[in-house]
Design a protein around this motif. Structure first.
Motif, PDB file in Angstrom:
ATOM      1  N   PHE A  10      94.126  10.123 102.640  1.00 43.72           N
ATOM      2  CA  PHE A  10      93.612  11.312 101.965  1.00 43.72           C
ATOM      3  C   PHE A  10      94.786  12.220 101.612  1.00 43.72           C
ATOM      4  O   PHE A  10      95.733  12.351 102.394  1.00 43.72           O
ATOM      5  N   LEU A  11      94.714  12.852 100.446  1.00 44.33           N
ATOM      6  CA  LEU A  11      95.849  13.586  99.905  1.00 44.33           C
ATOM      7  C   LEU A  11      95.578  15.084  99.854  1.00 44.33           C
ATOM      8  O   LEU A  11      94.499  15.516  99.427  1.00 44.33           O
ATOM      9  N   SER A  22      96.975  16.958  97.799  1.00 42.64           N
ATOM     10  CA  SER A  22      96.989  17.331  96.386  1.00 42.64           C
ATOM     11  C   SER A  22      95.656  17.069  95.675  1.00 42.64           C
ATOM     12  O   SER A  22      95.421  17.581  94.587  1.00 42.64           O
ATOM     13  N   HIS A  23      94.792  16.265  96.282  1.00 38.65           N
ATOM     14  CA  HIS A  23      93.487  15.991  95.688  1.00 38.65           C
ATOM     15  C   HIS A  23      92.593  17.226  95.880  1.00 38.65           C
ATOM     16  O   HIS A  23      92.473  17.737  96.997  1.00 38.65           O
ATOM     17  N   GLN A  61      89.709  16.581  98.609  1.00 34.96           N
ATOM     18  CA  GLN A  61      90.285  16.161  99.887  1.00 34.96           C
ATOM     19  C   GLN A  61      91.143  17.267 100.490  1.00 34.96           C
ATOM     20  O   GLN A  61      91.115  17.497 101.706  1.00 34.96           O
ATOM     21  N   SER A  89      80.598  14.129  95.965  1.00 33.59           N
ATOM     22  CA  SER A  89      80.754  14.087  94.514  1.00 33.59           C
ATOM     23  C   SER A  89      79.425  13.753  93.853  1.00 33.59           C
ATOM     24  O   SER A  89      78.661  12.918  94.323  1.00 33.59           O
TER      25      SER A  89
END
Length: 341
Positions: A163-164, A166-167, A170, A218
């Motif tokens: 998991f990032l 930057s997302h 996330q 989502s």
């Protein structure tokens, strides 16, 4: 006089929680024995370092969720496959995992890593962070409850996931996880177990479920305009149960299961009926219980009363109590002491 050598900088690294009661190990064999109690360890050894080996850690248990904050010098490790998943959330340095012939990295400022329970090898730099150990089946069950009886049933994931930060989604969920960890020091003054009234383990597992099963977050299905007769009856039964036992172990996941509603339907129904979230309504019921305790029996300490009601701090409990009843909890306690009859 000769100056004493300065301790390695990682000895002073703050932990996410438990700084005052952190356990320190200079012997990797002793550390391996501790870790072996939780996971089937094959190897744990220090990497070469002129500063020697040091490992500081604090561990708490929140129901079925184990949470460990640690800061340590570089080390190697390896374990066998087991039935506990690992979620690694670093705050400094880097951990490199090798699982089934593939390499994964958990780096500070970059993101987090979920390992479902496969055997792995590990090599780290000097690092710090938090590691969660949990049951993958339980996590899938939480996700299924959030989806509701009409949603899909989720199975335990069988592959590593990264998991990032930057997302967009996330990153928000990881930030919420870190913020939730701030509760631990407030909730463990009476021992290494987190108070269940705070619902911390449920909150953290729900955040992990949203990360691991992005379908939950989502493109959510909008709530239906109304509930059917059976759903209305289940919702009414939930309200009655919560009113009869407001101090019980009520989490969002338990509410969803008992009412047979998805997370969106549950939130929507509380908004329609009470113009409150489920947890706000539960807080109202617990404050009513707290007032009864203050008025009818010799009161416990306000700090402990606040914790039992699910509050992080006494100040927050006092604020909401005065807001709801236009009287301070201390005033009710004073009245009891002056005239207990």
């Amino acid at each position: 006089a000769a100056m004493s050598p300065k301790p390695p900088f990682y000895q002073e690294l703050p932990l996410a929680f438990g700084n005052r009661r952190a356990r320190v190990e200079h012997d990797p064999d002793q550390l391996a024995q501790q870790v072996q109690r939780a996971v089937p360890l094959r190897d744990l050894s220090p990497c070469r370092s002129a500063e020697g080996f040091l490992h500081r850690s604090a561990h708490v248990q929140a129901s079925g969720l184990g949470i460990t904050a640690a800061a340590h010098s570089p080390l190697h490790g390896a374990n066998h496959a087991h039935n506990r998943a690992v979620f690694s959330l670093p705050t400094l340095g880097e951990k490199r995992f090798r699982v089934s012939g593939r390499s994964y990295r958990a780096r500070a400022g970059h993101g987090a890593l979920f390992l479902p329970g496969e055997a792995y090898t590990l090599e780290t730099t000097t690092c710090s962070g938090v590691m969660f150990t949990l049951c993958p089946t339980q996590l899938a069950a939480v996700a299924s409850a959030m989806a509701g009886p009409d949603g899909r049933t989720f199975e335990p994931t069988d592959r590593p996931l990264q998991f990032l930060e930057s997302h967009p989604l996330q990153g928000r969920l990881l930030a919420l996880m870190r913020r939730s960890l701030q509760l631990i020091d407030l909730a463990t003054n009476h021992g290494p177990t987190v108070s269940s009234q705070l619902g911390l383990e449920d909150k953290l597992q729900r955040l992990m479920a949203l990360l691991i099963y992005p379908h939950l977050a989502s493109h959510p299905m909008p709530p239906r305009p109304g509930l059917g007769n059976r759903e209305q009856a289940s919702f009414a039964a939930l309200l009655e149960a919560m009113q009869q036992d407001p101090m019980g172990y009520w989490t969002l996941t338990r509410m969803e299961r008992q009412a047979c509603l998805s997370r969106l339907q549950l939130q929507h129904q509380f908004r329609i009926v009470f113009d409150l979230t489920p947890l706000q309504w539960l807080r109202h019921q617990r404050l009513c219980w707290a007032r009864q305790e203050l008025e009818s029996s010799e009161p416990i300490s306000l700090e402990l009363l606040a914790l039992r009601c699910g509050y992080r701090t006494l100040a927050s409990f006092r604020h909401h109590f005065e807001q709801q009843f236009q009287v301070a909890p201390e005033d009710l306690r004073c009245r009891w002491i002056v005239s207990p009859g």
